[in-house]
Design an enzyme around this catalytic site. Structure first.
Site, PDB file in Angstrom:
ATOM      1  N   SER A  67      -6.867  -0.637  -1.473  1.00  0.00           N
ATOM      2  CA  SER A  67      -7.749  -1.676  -0.931  1.00  0.00           C
ATOM      3  C   SER A  67      -7.322  -3.066  -1.406  1.00  0.00           C
ATOM      4  O   SER A  67      -6.699  -3.222  -2.466  1.00  0.00           O
ATOM      5  CB  SER A  67      -9.193  -1.428  -1.363  1.00  0.00           C
ATOM      6  OG  SER A  67      -9.659  -0.205  -0.852  1.00  0.00           O
TER       7      SER A  67
HETATM    8  N1  SAM Z   1      -9.911   3.628  -3.552  1.00  0.00           N
HETATM    9  C1  SAM Z   1      -8.547   3.639  -3.104  1.00  0.00           C
HETATM   10  C2  SAM Z   1      -7.632   2.857  -3.989  1.00  0.00           C
HETATM   11  O1  SAM Z   1      -8.085   2.233  -4.945  1.00  0.00           O
HETATM   12  O2  SAM Z   1      -6.423   2.923  -3.743  1.00  0.00           O
HETATM   13  C3  SAM Z   1      -8.371   3.147  -1.690  1.00  0.00           C
HETATM   14  C4  SAM Z   1      -8.904   4.104  -0.734  1.00  0.00           C
HETATM   15  S1  SAM Z   1      -8.253   4.100   0.883  1.00  0.00           S
HETATM   16  C5  SAM Z   1      -8.819   2.578   1.535  1.00  0.00           C
HETATM   17  C6  SAM Z   1      -9.381   5.346   1.510  1.00  0.00           C
HETATM   18  C7  SAM Z   1      -9.120   6.737   0.990  1.00  0.00           C
HETATM   19  O3  SAM Z   1     -10.187   7.596   1.422  1.00  0.00           O
HETATM   20  C8  SAM Z   1      -7.830   7.361   1.546  1.00  0.00           C
HETATM   21  O4  SAM Z   1      -7.021   7.759   0.476  1.00  0.00           O
HETATM   22  C9  SAM Z   1      -8.339   8.558   2.363  1.00  0.00           C
HETATM   23  O5  SAM Z   1      -7.457   9.653   2.353  1.00  0.00           O
HETATM   24  C10 SAM Z   1      -9.640   8.878   1.660  1.00  0.00           C
HETATM   25  N2  SAM Z   1     -10.620   9.646   2.441  1.00  0.00           N
HETATM   26  C11 SAM Z   1     -10.937   9.561   3.757  1.00  0.00           C
HETATM   27  N3  SAM Z   1     -11.909  10.448   4.062  1.00  0.00           N
HETATM   28  C12 SAM Z   1     -12.210  11.109   2.904  1.00  0.00           C
HETATM   29  C13 SAM Z   1     -13.136  12.148   2.568  1.00  0.00           C
HETATM   30  N4  SAM Z   1     -13.940  12.691   3.472  1.00  0.00           N
HETATM   31  N5  SAM Z   1     -13.171  12.571   1.274  1.00  0.00           N
HETATM   32  C14 SAM Z   1     -12.361  12.012   0.327  1.00  0.00           C
HETATM   33  N6  SAM Z   1     -11.470  11.046   0.599  1.00  0.00           N
HETATM   34  C15 SAM Z   1     -11.394  10.598   1.870  1.00  0.00           C
END
Ligand code: SAM
Length: 218
Positions: A67
């Site tokens: 992010s």
């Molecule tokens: N918090 C992260 C960081 O600091 O790098 C950034 C997150 S990225 C914007 C969103 C993440 O949510 C992705 O890695 C994606 O695979 C994950 N994601 C999407 N749906 C999800 C779910 N149902 N459960 C867990 N993770 C999920």
């Protein structure tokens, strides 16, 4: 290749980044301090580390992103983390946001849906010596086995507020979640006043990758 050297140049770039985030309106000093402390370039491939201190989201593989620092600061400030808070983060991704929560003294439980990212980030955080609870699976349903949580943070864009997450929040607890369509979401803060009363606040629009799974996008 990961590069784990924190040079004066990196430290200087980090200070500049904090200045930018502060100018954009983040006032929580503990959050700004954590961003100033944690080398974001550790979470980048060394060939790309010149991008680590731009206030931008960046690809981390598997179609996912780390992010934007301002977004991390905004969501973290809304959570109002107190040392010892039990926090569930949905969307581990690179681990950067989870590490910020850890630096603020939270007990961090973080779940990731993409197996490759889960494996990579869990291994990398061990290398950094950051001890968190990592889970692989669909976080849209929360993790009922470890509930209740003081705070829940969703770092992917949800179509609606998942009921399971509200259920797994302590009374007095806070859920921060971007809600909207697949492209743009409104940041929301939900505070559980009693078991049946939720206070809801809405903030600016953000653009997250979609929250997938049972209570996310199908
Ligand atoms: N918090 C992260 C960081 O600091 O790098 C950034 C997150 S990225 C914007 C969103 C993440 O949510 C992705 O890695 C994606 O695979 C994950 N994601 C999407 N749906 C999800 C779910 N149902 N459960 C867990 N993770 C999920």
């Amino acid at each position: 290749m990961l590069k784990l050297e924190d040079s004066y140049r990196h430290k200087g770039q980090r200070k500049e980044l904090v200045k930018i985030i502060r100018q954009k309106g983040i006032k929580n000093e503990a959050v700004l301090d954590a961003i100033n402390t944690l080398p974001r370039h550790f979470f980048f491939d060394s060939a790309l580390d010149s991008h680590a201190y731009e206030d931008k989201a960046f690809p981390i593989g598997e179609g996912q992103t780390i992010s934007q620092p301002y977004t991390v600061a905004f969501q973290t400030a809304l959570l109002n983390i107190k040392p010892g808070d039990k926090v569930l983060e949905i969307g581990t991704g690179s681990g950067y946001q989870a590490a910020i929560l850890h630096l603020l003294g939270a007990e961090v439980h973080t779940i990731e849906y993409q197996k490759k990212l889960f494996d990579r980030t869990k291994k990398f955080m061990a290398k950094l010596g950051i001890n968190l609870h990592f889970y692989f699976g669909d976080g849209s349903k929360g993790i009922p086995e470890h509930a209740p949580y003081d705070k829940i943070l969703v770092t992917a864009g949800a179509p609606v507020v998942p009921n399971s997450l509200l259920k797994q929040l302590k009374v007095g607890g806070i859920l921060v979640i971007p809600v909207g369509d697949r492209k743009t979401q409104k940041m929301m803060k939900l505070t559980k006043i009693t078991d049946t009363k939720i206070e809801q606040e809405e903030f600016d629009n953000f653009a997250f990758v979609p929250l997938l799974g049972m209570e996310g996008w199908k």
